[in-house]
Scaffold this active site. Structure first.
Site, mmCIF file in Angstrom:
data_model
loop_
_atom_site.group_PDB
_atom_site.id
_atom_site.type_symbol
_atom_site.label_atom_id
_atom_site.label_comp_id
_atom_site.label_asym_id
_atom_site.label_seq_id
_atom_site.Cartn_x
_atom_site.Cartn_y
_atom_site.Cartn_z
ATOM 1 N N GLY A 51 0.129 76.531 -118.694
ATOM 2 C CA GLY A 51 -1.050 76.372 -119.558
ATOM 3 C C GLY A 51 -2.388 76.228 -118.862
ATOM 4 N N GLU A 83 8.291 79.371 -117.988
ATOM 5 C CA GLU A 83 9.325 80.354 -117.618
ATOM 6 C C GLU A 83 9.940 80.063 -116.247
ATOM 7 O OE1 GLU A 83 10.631 82.179 -119.686
ATOM 8 O OE2 GLU A 83 9.212 83.175 -121.032
ATOM 9 N N HIS A 102 5.948 87.481 -113.527
ATOM 10 C CA HIS A 102 6.302 87.743 -114.926
ATOM 11 C C HIS A 102 4.994 88.078 -115.632
ATOM 12 C CE1 HIS A 102 7.420 87.490 -119.017
ATOM 13 N NE2 HIS A 102 6.835 86.320 -119.221
ATOM 14 N N HIS A 104 2.827 90.283 -118.973
ATOM 15 C CA HIS A 104 2.846 90.873 -120.317
ATOM 16 C C HIS A 104 1.964 92.117 -120.286
ATOM 17 C CE1 HIS A 104 3.702 86.707 -122.406
ATOM 18 N NE2 HIS A 104 4.617 87.033 -121.516
HETATM 19 ZN ZN ZN Z 1 6.201 85.773 -121.102
#
Ligand code: ZN
Length: 220
Positions: A51, A83, A102, A104
């Site tokens: 965050g 994650e 990781h 998006h």
């Molecule tokens: Zn994700």
């Protein structure tokens, strides 16, 4: 170099690459996360905090965990990325991987929603990704099932898509894993554009074999 100096360097490098991932448009807001093994202490992993906005991320906010995600050190009191189980599962399954991204990334995520594997349509996709990037079976974000499915879908390649979500990219170090993330997103964009215009033609099998040999040589 002492253990503390090594860890300080790793924290700074991890933050620099997390910012690069954000600047490259591979994630929005605080999505995505990055991890890297601490050199000389393979059971220690530096992971981005949960965050925290990338622009404001500082090295002391990086969390050191063990390979099962237990927090070893968090000087700023941050929680490790949501994650973290996914990163740790990948690092446990792939001793050759030193760093994990990781993301998006928009075109990769669109393919993951189509549940369509990314076949190699450009030479560099085989050289850097190791072959067809599969879509791992769906599981909810942050769960152990997501981690298990990602490991199964990754196999011995450098990337896997997570269904309706994004991707995982691995490399020997942060620089290589970041390159993998860039090549995968660029390849996904080309593949999606080609699908809109017609039927993409996969690389000839001898080109795939040649690229795969280069991938394996680099992986060592
Ligand atoms: Zn994700």
């Amino acid at each position: 170099m002492s253990g503390n100096e090594t860890e300080a360097r790793v924290r700074a490098e991890l933050v620099a690459y997390a910012k690069k991932m954000s600047a490259a448009g591979l994630v929005a807001a605080t999505a995505g996360n990055v991890s890297v093994r601490v050199p000389g202490a393979d059971d220690r992993v530096a992971v981005t905090p949960s965050g925290v906005v990338y622009d404001e991320m500082r090295p002391e906010q990086v969390v050191i965990v063990d390979l099962h995600g237990h927090v070893i050190d968090s000087p700023a009191g941050e929680k490790p990325s949501y994650e973290t189980p996914l990163h740790c599962a990948i690092l446990r399954a792939r001793p050759d991987a030193g760093a994990v991204f990781h993301t998006h990334a928009p075109n990769v995520s669109a393919l993951s929603v189509l549940r369509r594997a990314l076949v190699p349509v450009m030479d560099e996709m085989v050289v850097y990704l190791g072959g067809t990037v599969e879509v791992a079976e769906y599981a909810f974000s942050g769960t152990d099932d997501l981690a298990k499915n990602a490991v199964a879908g990754l196999g011995d390649r450098a990337g896997v898509m997570l269904a309706n979500h994004g991707n995982i990219c691995v490399g020997r170090d942060l620089a290589e894993a970041f390159k993998v993330a860039q090549v995968m997103e660029a390849g996904a964009r080309i593949y999606l554009d080609a699908l809109k215009a017609g039927t993409p033609v996969e690389l000839p099998s001898d080109a795939i074999a040649h690229g795969r040999a280069m991938y394996e040589a680099r992986k060592g």
